[in-house]
Design an enzyme around this catalytic site. Structure first.
Site, PDB file in Angstrom:
ATOM      1  N   ASP A  43       1.249  -1.175  -0.146  1.00 51.55           N
ATOM      2  CA  ASP A  43       0.026  -0.402   0.134  1.00 51.55           C
ATOM      3  C   ASP A  43       0.883   1.102   0.238  1.00 51.55           C
ATOM      4  OD1 ASP A  43      -2.214  -1.954   0.151  1.00 51.55           O
ATOM      5  OD2 ASP A  43      -3.057  -1.119   1.475  1.00 51.55           O
ATOM      6  N   TRP A  61      -9.062   1.255  -6.174  1.00 52.51           N
ATOM      7  CA  TRP A  61      -7.648   0.942  -5.712  1.00 52.51           C
ATOM      8  C   TRP A  61      -7.313  -0.776  -5.453  1.00 52.51           C
ATOM      9  CZ3 TRP A  61      -4.902   4.727  -3.159  1.00 52.51           C
ATOM     10  CH2 TRP A  61      -5.914   6.241  -2.620  1.00 52.51           C
ATOM     11  N   ASP A  62      -7.908  -1.327  -6.078  1.00 49.12           N
ATOM     12  CA  ASP A  62      -7.798  -3.456  -6.193  1.00 49.12           C
ATOM     13  C   ASP A  62      -7.230  -3.118  -7.550  1.00 49.12           C
ATOM     14  OD1 ASP A  62      -8.213  -3.772  -3.285  1.00 49.12           O
ATOM     15  OD2 ASP A  62      -9.637  -1.972  -3.473  1.00 49.12           O
ATOM     16  N   ARG A 171     -13.815  -1.238   9.024  1.00 47.26           N
ATOM     17  CA  ARG A 171     -12.891  -0.511   8.721  1.00 47.26           C
ATOM     18  C   ARG A 171     -13.169   1.492   9.239  1.00 47.26           C
ATOM     19  NH1 ARG A 171      -7.858  -2.811   6.308  1.00 47.26           N
ATOM     20  NH2 ARG A 171      -7.706  -4.901   7.194  1.00 47.26           N
TER      21      ARG A 171
END
Length: 256
Positions: A43, A61-62, A171
């Site tokens: 990351d 983001w993946d 999260r």
């Protein structure tokens, strides 16, 4: 003449919220002898948000397109050569929290004791200068074989869709280059999980990442796929796999 010490690179990969960072930090901080490991997070190699690709109308983001792969490869090669992180490297990922460790302290202590006894009895330090633990969602993916091939030990953790979704949505968000990111509604279903499936379906029978492992595919690529189960069992399994990988590499039988 004493043997030349090696720096071993360990890929600890898997779907988002599968426990990669939690396990990596335990290996680094608690299990292996002090000063024998380095910890690196995939990351830390994201491109600026303005340069990220889109998926389903959302920032992605993946995917491999979200990563600065040139910087990642350069950093891994520097570590391989020097046994240390580049002097200018600064991690932002260490600012991010991970889900609470539910592993009993007695289990962690027992693994630490047995691992350090193994390290000493096997005189591992005469052959290995550092074990570099790299955690990330896309270290073993189909589209970036040049990254996968840099690792001596390749581990893929498992988590089903429902489990990964629950953990990820628990999260609050993530520290980024620009500041802070919070997943929009439906982000796991639209971006995170489809990206994982596309990159890793080739390692599973029928492309079902929640089903059976394609043993021929993982054996050919030197990938160890974790059994399904809780974090405690997964930690013990990973420690055993790392030990085996170290011993194979010392014997000249590493995966390369």
């Amino acid at each position: 003449m004493p043997p030349k010490k090696q720096t071993l690179l360990l890929a600890l990969s898997g779907p988002s919220s599968s426990g990669k960072t939690t396990l990596a930090r335990l290996l680094h901080r608690s299990i292996f002898p002090p000063s024998t490991t380095l910890l690196l997070h995939l990351d830390d190699f994201y491109l600026p948000e303005s340069q990220l690709p889109q998926r389903a109308g959302l920032v992605d983001w993946d995917s491999a397109g979200a990563l600065d792969l040139v910087a990642l490869e350069s950093t891994l090669q520097h570590i391989r050569m020097h046994g240390s992180l580049p002097p200018t490297f600064v991690s932002k990922e260490d600012s991010n929290a991970v889900w609470a460790v539910s592993i009993p302290s007695e289990t962690i202590s027992a693994l630490a004791v047995s691992t350090r006894e193994w390290w000493t009895a096997g005189r591992i330090g005469e052959y290995v200068s550092q074990i570099v633990i790299v955690d990330g969602f896309l270290l073993l993916g189909k589209s970036i074989p040049q990254v996968r091939e840099l690792f001596d030990v390749r581990v893929l953790l498992r988590a089903g869709f429902a489990e990964a979704k629950m953990r990820r949505e628990a999260r609050s968000g993530y520290v980024t280059l620009e500041g802070w990111w919070e997943d929009p509604p439906g982000y796991v279903e639209k971006v995170v999980w489809p990206g994982f499936v596309e990159e890793h379906a080739f390692l599973f029978t029928g492309g079902d990442v929640e089903g059976d492992v394609d043993e021929k595919a993982v054996r050919t690529l030197g990938i160890e796929v974790a059994p399904k189960g809780g974090l405690e069992g997964m930690l013990s399994w990973v420690v055993d796999i790392v030990r085996q990988g170290v011993e194979r590499t010392i014997d000249g039988e590493g995966s390369g």
